[in-house]
Design a protein around this motif. Structure first.
Motif, PDB file in Angstrom:
ATOM      1  N   SER A 197       0.810  -0.997   0.131  1.00 15.60           N
ATOM      2  CA  SER A 197      -0.090   0.146  -0.050  1.00 15.60           C
ATOM      3  C   SER A 197       0.757   1.339  -0.003  1.00 15.60           C
ATOM      4  O   SER A 197       0.057   2.366   0.213  1.00 15.60           O
ATOM      5  CB  SER A 197      -0.847  -0.150   1.139  1.00 15.60           C
ATOM      6  OG  SER A 197      -0.039  -0.301   2.576  1.00 15.60           O
ATOM      7  N   ALA A 198       2.182   1.203  -0.116  1.00 17.90           N
ATOM      8  CA  ALA A 198       3.039   2.390  -0.253  1.00 17.90           C
ATOM      9  C   ALA A 198       2.952   3.337   0.960  1.00 17.90           C
ATOM     10  O   ALA A 198       2.718   4.244   0.806  1.00 17.90           O
ATOM     11  CB  ALA A 198       2.980   3.195  -1.513  1.00 17.90           C
ATOM     12  N   ALA A 199       2.735   2.385   2.183  1.00 15.75           N
ATOM     13  CA  ALA A 199       2.844   3.163   3.478  1.00 15.75           C
ATOM     14  C   ALA A 199       3.939   4.033   3.685  1.00 15.75           C
ATOM     15  O   ALA A 199       5.025   3.789   3.391  1.00 15.75           O
ATOM     16  CB  ALA A 199       2.591   2.494   4.522  1.00 15.75           C
ATOM     17  N   ARG A 200       3.701   5.208   4.527  1.00 18.45           N
ATOM     18  CA  ARG A 200       4.723   6.190   4.724  1.00 18.45           C
ATOM     19  C   ARG A 200       4.579   6.096   6.373  1.00 18.45           C
ATOM     20  O   ARG A 200       3.965   5.684   7.212  1.00 18.45           O
ATOM     21  CB  ARG A 200       4.485   7.561   4.396  1.00 18.45           C
ATOM     22  CG  ARG A 200       4.103   7.586   2.882  1.00 18.45           C
ATOM     23  CD  ARG A 200       5.667   7.248   1.907  1.00 18.45           C
ATOM     24  NE  ARG A 200       6.553   8.116   2.392  1.00 18.45           N
ATOM     25  CZ  ARG A 200       7.838   8.080   2.214  1.00 18.45           C
ATOM     26  NH1 ARG A 200       8.070   6.793   1.322  1.00 18.45           N
ATOM     27  NH2 ARG A 200       8.883   8.787   2.342  1.00 18.45           N
ATOM     28  N   LEU A 201       5.906   6.483   6.941  1.00 16.56           N
ATOM     29  CA  LEU A 201       6.188   6.628   8.270  1.00 16.56           C
ATOM     30  C   LEU A 201       5.601   8.076   8.843  1.00 16.56           C
ATOM     31  O   LEU A 201       6.078   9.045   7.718  1.00 16.56           O
ATOM     32  CB  LEU A 201       7.411   6.548   8.725  1.00 16.56           C
ATOM     33  CG  LEU A 201       8.016   4.950   9.029  1.00 16.56           C
ATOM     34  CD1 LEU A 201       9.597   4.826   8.917  1.00 16.56           C
ATOM     35  CD2 LEU A 201       7.354   4.456  10.119  1.00 16.56           C
ATOM     36  N   PRO A 202       4.955   8.311   9.644  1.00 14.98           N
ATOM     37  CA  PRO A 202       4.680   9.637  10.141  1.00 14.98           C
ATOM     38  C   PRO A 202       6.088  10.290  10.497  1.00 14.98           C
ATOM     39  O   PRO A 202       7.181   9.536  10.799  1.00 14.98           O
ATOM     40  CB  PRO A 202       3.583   9.722  11.106  1.00 14.98           C
ATOM     41  CG  PRO A 202       3.932   8.101  11.635  1.00 14.98           C
ATOM     42  CD  PRO A 202       4.292   7.137  10.706  1.00 14.98           C
ATOM     43  N   ALA A 203       6.011  11.313  11.100  1.00 12.01           N
ATOM     44  CA  ALA A 203       7.297  12.126  11.765  1.00 12.01           C
ATOM     45  C   ALA A 203       7.435  11.178  13.024  1.00 12.01           C
ATOM     46  O   ALA A 203       6.691  11.034  13.947  1.00 12.01           O
ATOM     47  CB  ALA A 203       6.762  13.540  11.976  1.00 12.01           C
ATOM     48  N   PRO A 204       8.796  11.186  13.100  1.00 12.08           N
ATOM     49  CA  PRO A 204       9.220  10.487  14.620  1.00 12.08           C
ATOM     50  C   PRO A 204       9.018  11.484  15.627  1.00 12.08           C
ATOM     51  O   PRO A 204       9.114  12.564  15.616  1.00 12.08           O
ATOM     52  CB  PRO A 204      10.767  10.064  14.305  1.00 12.08           C
ATOM     53  CG  PRO A 204      11.235  11.377  13.191  1.00 12.08           C
ATOM     54  CD  PRO A 204       9.921  11.419  12.522  1.00 12.08           C
TER      55      PRO A 204
END
Length: 466
Positions: free
Chosen positions: A382-389
């Motif tokens: 799903s081409a997930a992205r990480l939110p800001a750490p």
């Protein structure tokens, strides 16, 4: 049932002869149920070759056993009918160092016709490893095992457990203190020796925070082996403890209101043997597939809690500002984040990996590694992205500040977590209808059983179940 290939039958006979020569009299064949309890059938060593060829019978109803040994039911599992065959993994047969005369092997479960049982958790984990391999990914995983020891009272047993149970801790030193090592040096030496003799590579062994609490970390391995290893670690610690007049507990909440036992899962991602945590020039050192995989984990955390924190006792442990990871966030070397990115030493090409901090030892480790892989692969798809750490402790932020940063509290009860698992299409698809339904049935039964219990009652009732 279809018997094993001739070369496997010959290997089973060779192993049986070797075990006999080493003084083994009995073999323990274990699986882990959906409540996280290690169940067992044992066979004399002279029957091992036959058991390895044709399996040992057991009922499918164990898929809906609860942690307190009641039997619930799902739409597909329940009742007295049916039979399965337990087939030991011949590559994992181990003589037990702390149980002379005994050997151990984990099993896979099949039906009478030799077909894989759809609810076999170990085969679910293997399917997810194969699914990752088909995508060109390899994973290495390892568990941290925390436990608490007390002196075993004479005649201890179920009747001795209760909210007013007297707990006699064998060491009085401070948290993480050398005093604890000195006080229990013989015991800890024997734990280390037994694990090593059984082929487990101990990375660290040290005192932990709570009274009588210790932690051991073993080397990472492929995910199915890592799950096998943590089962062997726990039962070895339990056996060494018994030989020292001690009693070991891996329960999530040993004493309500105090720090409990976690079982953090570490994972590293590789493609063609190269670490995806060491991408030159990439933000956080993560290759794109690693970002998407970890992004999938962060997104799936609410549902994953029903896998990795499967008991009402688990939620007594999951408290803010206790390094348990109770918020849906991640951070670089942040021990309060549910997903911690560990950068590792700069000169170590394989040093980077990630750690899930929420899980505890009530979890079935095969379900845990399989579900984590499934969630991560869905993140890639799903081409997930990480939110800001996140930096610092989210628990000390105000409600508005957490909302501004997009930090959400993970489920605070098993009911909430089970609701999330029930709605998770990726985990439902990966687990299949039978396994997914059985897990949910056990979670709902655990909820109902402890619905009217106070925290102290929950902790006391589950203290010696794991």
């Amino acid at each position: 049932m279809a018997s094993r290939a001739p070369e496997q039958r010959e290997e089973a006979r060779r192993l049986a002869a070797q075990l006999t020569a080493e003084g083994v009299l009995n073999t323990a064949l274990t699986w882990v149920d959906n409540a996280g309890i290690v169940r067992v059938k044992t066979v004399p060593v002279q029957r091992f070759a036959a058991a390895a060829q044709r399996g040992v019978g057991m009922s499918p109803v164990f898929d809906v056993f609860t942690s307190y040994d009641d039997i619930t039911a799902s739409d597909q599992v329940g009742g007295p009918d049916g039979d399965l065959r337990l087939l030991p993994d011949l590559d994992r047969v181990v003589p037990l160092a702390a149980q002379p005369g005994w050997a151990w092997a984990p099993v896979d479960r099949y039906d009478q016709l030799g077909r894989p049982h759809p609810a076999c958790q170990r085969q679910f984990a293997r399917r997810m490893v194969d699914r990752a391999a088909a995508a060109g990914l390899q994973l290495r995983m390892g568990f941290e095992t925390e436990w608490i020891v007390t002196r075993a009272p004479a005649g201890h047993g179920p009747a001795a457990a209760g909210a007013d149970e007297a707990l006699d801790f064998p060491c009085a030193g401070p948290a993480y203190g050398m005093t604890r090592v000195v006080e229990l040096s013989d015991y800890l030496r024997d734990v280390t020796e037994a694990l090593g003799v059984q082929g487990l590579d101990v990375l660290q062994l040290h005192p932990e925070y709570a009274p009588g609490q210790f932690e051991v970390t073993t080397a990472p391995a492929d995910p199915v082996r890592a799950a096998d290893d943590v089962v062997l670690v726990r039962e070895t610690v339990r056996a060494v403890s018994a030989r020292h007049g001690l009693r070991a507990s891996f329960a999530p909440s040993f004493v309500a209101g105090q720090v409990g036992n976690g079982c953090h899962l570490h994972l590293g991602l590789y493609r063609d043997g190269a670490s995806l945590h060491r991408a030159p020039g990439a933000e956080w050192g993560l290759a794109p597939d690693a970002v998407a995989f970890l992004g999938g984990l962060v997104a799936a955390l609410p549902a994953l809690l029903a896998i990795g924190c499967p008991s009402p006792a688990s939620y007594l442990r999951l408290q803010p500002s206790h390094w348990a990871g109770v918020y849906q966030c991640w951070g670089v070397e942040n021990r309060e984040a549910a997903l911690r990115l560990i950068t590792g030493a700069p000169d170590d090409p394989d040093g980077g990996h990630a750690e899930l901090k929420t899980f505890d030892a009530a979890a079935n480790p095969y379900l845990a590694v399989g579900a984590v892989i499934a969630a991560g692969l869905h993140g890639i798809e799903s081409a997930a992205r990480l939110p800001a750490p996140q930096t610092g402790d989210p628990g000390v932020l105000g409600v508005r500040e957490r909302a501004r940063r997009g930090i959400v509290r993970l489920p605070a009860t098993l009911t909430e977590a089970a609701d999330q698992l029930e709605k998770s299409a990726p985990l439902h698809e990966a687990m299949g209808e039978m396994l997914h339904g059985a897990v949910l049935a056990v979670r709902r039964a655990e909820e109902a059983h402890f619905a009217d219990s106070e925290p102290e009652e929950i902790a006391a009732a589950t203290r010696w179940r794991w």
